[in-house]
Design a protein around this motif. Sequence first.
Motif, PDB file in Angstrom:
ATOM      1  N   THR A   1      -9.636   8.805  44.518  1.00  0.00           N
ATOM      2  CA  THR A   1      -9.601   7.348  44.328  1.00  0.00           C
ATOM      3  C   THR A   1      -9.607   6.992  42.836  1.00  0.00           C
ATOM      4  OG1 THR A   1     -12.015   7.297  44.340  1.00  0.00           O
ATOM      5  CG2 THR A   1     -10.927   6.923  46.447  1.00  0.00           C
TER       6      THR A   1
ATOM      7  N   GLN B   1     -16.094   8.489  46.467  1.00  0.00           N
ATOM      8  CA  GLN B   1     -15.074   9.118  47.319  1.00  0.00           C
ATOM      9  C   GLN B   1     -13.971   9.747  46.478  1.00  0.00           C
ATOM     10  OE1 GLN B   1     -14.038   6.859  50.793  1.00  0.00           O
ATOM     11  NE2 GLN B   1     -12.162   8.032  51.112  1.00  0.00           N
TER      12      GLN B   1
ATOM     13  N   ARG C   1      -3.482   0.263  52.980  1.00  0.00           N
ATOM     14  CA  ARG C   1      -4.794   0.891  52.995  1.00  0.00           C
ATOM     15  C   ARG C   1      -5.500   0.706  51.660  1.00  0.00           C
ATOM     16  NH1 ARG C   1      -7.852   4.510  51.164  1.00  0.00           N
ATOM     17  NH2 ARG C   1      -9.009   6.012  52.406  1.00  0.00           N
TER      18      ARG C   1
ATOM     19  N   ARG D   1       0.711   5.633  40.031  1.00  0.00           N
ATOM     20  CA  ARG D   1       1.073   5.600  41.450  1.00  0.00           C
ATOM     21  C   ARG D   1       2.416   4.895  41.679  1.00  0.00           C
ATOM     22  NH1 ARG D   1      -4.863   3.917  43.951  1.00  0.00           N
ATOM     23  NH2 ARG D   1      -5.823   5.966  43.725  1.00  0.00           N
TER      24      ARG D   1
ATOM     25  N   ALA E   1      -8.285   8.890  51.437  1.00  0.00           N
ATOM     26  CA  ALA E   1      -7.700   8.508  50.149  1.00  0.00           C
ATOM     27  C   ALA E   1      -6.807   9.628  49.618  1.00  0.00           C
ATOM     28  CB  ALA E   1      -8.813   8.180  49.158  1.00  0.00           C
TER      29      ALA E   1
ATOM     30  N   ASP F   1     -14.800  -0.041  45.491  1.00  0.00           N
ATOM     31  CA  ASP F   1     -14.332  -1.426  45.349  1.00  0.00           C
ATOM     32  C   ASP F   1     -15.401  -2.358  45.913  1.00  0.00           C
ATOM     33  OD1 ASP F   1     -11.980  -0.249  44.518  1.00  0.00           O
ATOM     34  OD2 ASP F   1     -10.981  -0.473  46.445  1.00  0.00           O
TER      35      ASP F   1
ATOM     36  N   GLY G   1     -11.453   4.206  58.344  1.00  0.00           N
ATOM     37  CA  GLY G   1     -12.480   3.321  58.876  1.00  0.00           C
ATOM     38  C   GLY G   1     -13.200   2.595  57.765  1.00  0.00           C
ATOM     39  N   LEU G   2     -12.745   1.377  57.488  1.00  0.00           N
ATOM     40  CA  LEU G   2     -13.391   0.552  56.486  1.00  0.00           C
ATOM     41  C   LEU G   2     -13.443  -0.867  57.059  1.00  0.00           C
ATOM     42  CD1 LEU G   2     -14.538   0.495  53.596  1.00  0.00           C
ATOM     43  CD2 LEU G   2     -12.260  -0.165  52.813  1.00  0.00           C
TER      44      LEU G   2
ATOM     45  N   THR H   1     -11.666   4.985  41.926  1.00  0.00           N
ATOM     46  CA  THR H   1     -13.116   4.838  41.775  1.00  0.00           C
ATOM     47  C   THR H   1     -13.722   5.966  40.946  1.00  0.00           C
ATOM     48  OG1 THR H   1     -12.929   4.172  44.103  1.00  0.00           O
ATOM     49  CG2 THR H   1     -15.136   4.272  43.160  1.00  0.00           C
TER      50      THR H   1
ATOM     51  N   SER I   1      -6.698   3.065  56.347  1.00  0.00           N
ATOM     52  CA  SER I   1      -7.881   3.880  56.052  1.00  0.00           C
ATOM     53  C   SER I   1      -8.515   4.313  57.368  1.00  0.00           C
ATOM     54  CB  SER I   1      -8.879   3.112  55.189  1.00  0.00           C
ATOM     55  OG  SER I   1      -9.510   2.137  55.965  1.00  0.00           O
TER      56      SER I   1
HETATM   57  N1  GSH Z   1      -8.918   1.203  45.717  1.00  0.00           N
HETATM   58  C1  GSH Z   1      -9.287   2.552  45.394  1.00  0.00           C
HETATM   59  C2  GSH Z   1     -10.271   3.137  46.384  1.00  0.00           C
HETATM   60  C3  GSH Z   1      -9.720   3.216  47.774  1.00  0.00           C
HETATM   61  C4  GSH Z   1     -10.574   3.976  48.797  1.00  0.00           C
HETATM   62  O1  GSH Z   1     -10.064   4.862  49.489  1.00  0.00           O
HETATM   63  N2  GSH Z   1     -11.843   3.626  48.938  1.00  0.00           N
HETATM   64  C5  GSH Z   1     -12.672   4.293  49.920  1.00  0.00           C
HETATM   65  C6  GSH Z   1     -14.102   3.890  49.716  1.00  0.00           C
HETATM   66  S1  GSH Z   1     -14.545   2.329  50.359  1.00  0.00           S
HETATM   67  C7  GSH Z   1     -12.175   3.995  51.326  1.00  0.00           C
HETATM   68  O2  GSH Z   1     -11.607   2.975  51.582  1.00  0.00           O
HETATM   69  N3  GSH Z   1     -12.376   4.864  52.262  1.00  0.00           N
HETATM   70  C8  GSH Z   1     -11.975   4.616  53.612  1.00  0.00           C
HETATM   71  C9  GSH Z   1     -11.783   5.880  54.367  1.00  0.00           C
HETATM   72  O3  GSH Z   1     -11.984   6.965  53.814  1.00  0.00           O
HETATM   73  O4  GSH Z   1     -11.401   5.763  55.522  1.00  0.00           O
HETATM   74  C10 GSH Z   1      -8.044   3.426  45.319  1.00  0.00           C
HETATM   75  O5  GSH Z   1      -6.956   2.965  45.658  1.00  0.00           O
HETATM   76  O6  GSH Z   1      -8.152   4.587  44.900  1.00  0.00           O
END
Ligand code: GSH
Length: 343
Positions: A157, A154, A105, A113, A88, A200, A46-47, A159, A44
């Motif tokens: 996702t 976001q 990630r 998926r 994402a 999440d 930045g998380l 989500t 990712s």
């Molecule tokens: N687990 C979910 C959500 C994953 C996701 O991308 N969450 C965002 C919100 S916390 C994230 O990690 N973003 C990090 C980024 O954009 O760098 C999925 O697989 O769709």
Amino acid sequence: MAQKISGVFAVLAASATLFAVNVNAADSTLNKVKKQGYVQCGVSAGLPGFSNPNAKGQWEGLDVEFCQAVAAATLGDKTKVKYIPLTAKERFTALQSGEIDILSRNTTWTLHRDTALGLNFTGVNYYDGQGFMVKKDMGIKSAKELDGAAVCVQSGTTTELNLADYFRVNGMKYKPVVFDTAPQTSKGFDSGRCDALTTDQSGLYALRLNLKDPTSAVVLPEIISKEPLGPVVRQGDDQWFNIVRWTLFTMINAEEFNVTSANVEQLKKDSKDPNIRRLIGLDGPKGKGLGLNDDWGFQIIKQVGNYGESFHRTVGLGSPLNIERGLNALWNNGGIQYAPPIR
Ligand SMILES: N[C@@H](CCC(=O)N[C@@H](CS)C(=O)NCC(=O)O)C(=O)O
């Protein structure tokens, strides 16, 4: 008709050739990784806790350490990783196109998926679930009080999809405020573009740390979904799939047998425990079935550590996120992390 049938044969022949290419060792992902000298790892952008560049610009986190473990197993050196930050929305195309060798990630394992995208989930490195965060001064105690709320979320996702389901099932309305990255989503929440932010639960704790005033937000108690997060590879290369999956199983088994980065060197010298001896490649199936050196498990544990060590320092009680093990505790310790035996 004859034309149609020959068309079908042409497709079959083409896919048989593709398959032949895929199982050909010269074109395997392992070979490609060895040739290029590093693992291309999609993370990712930045998380905190999962994958995030630190003040020195080095990538850190649970998903980052997993890539390091694969590099230790395959190349004998955990530093041989090239990190490719992905939103994402971008992540699956990057894996399908070969831009990355692994997607590590915070990605939820779902039927679609795992089957329709030409990808395979190799296991679960974090059992998560979706939650909500609201401003404390809103004064609400439950997600059921969110009728009519604007919700920051976001794109690309699970989500987004769970959010729609949850409000529909509970007969409530909401206004989605959609962003492409985690920092944008939390900024949107911070600057008052929405009443609630959903992602999440681990992500909520991570994003809350980055708010101007982290104490101004509270995480609501409801968990509205299952989010089993894990590393993903392309379909069609069973050897690479097995390498990635058994890297995770090795980290989990190492925790079960109390083998750590600190004691593995000593255990290699004097352990008589058959479980430990197989885990680090002194006895048992060793590396042959995976096409790796016999010490692949030893290298993972020595250079990166067991699952518990990695969890503790990245997202757990030894990290700013301070997350309890919960479901991610081992099966014999109240959780559901369970790895098949190495024998
Ligand atoms: N687990 C979910 C959500 C994953 C996701 O991308 N969450 C965002 C919100 S916390 C994230 O990690 N973003 C990090 C980024 O954009 O760098 C999925 O697989 O769709």
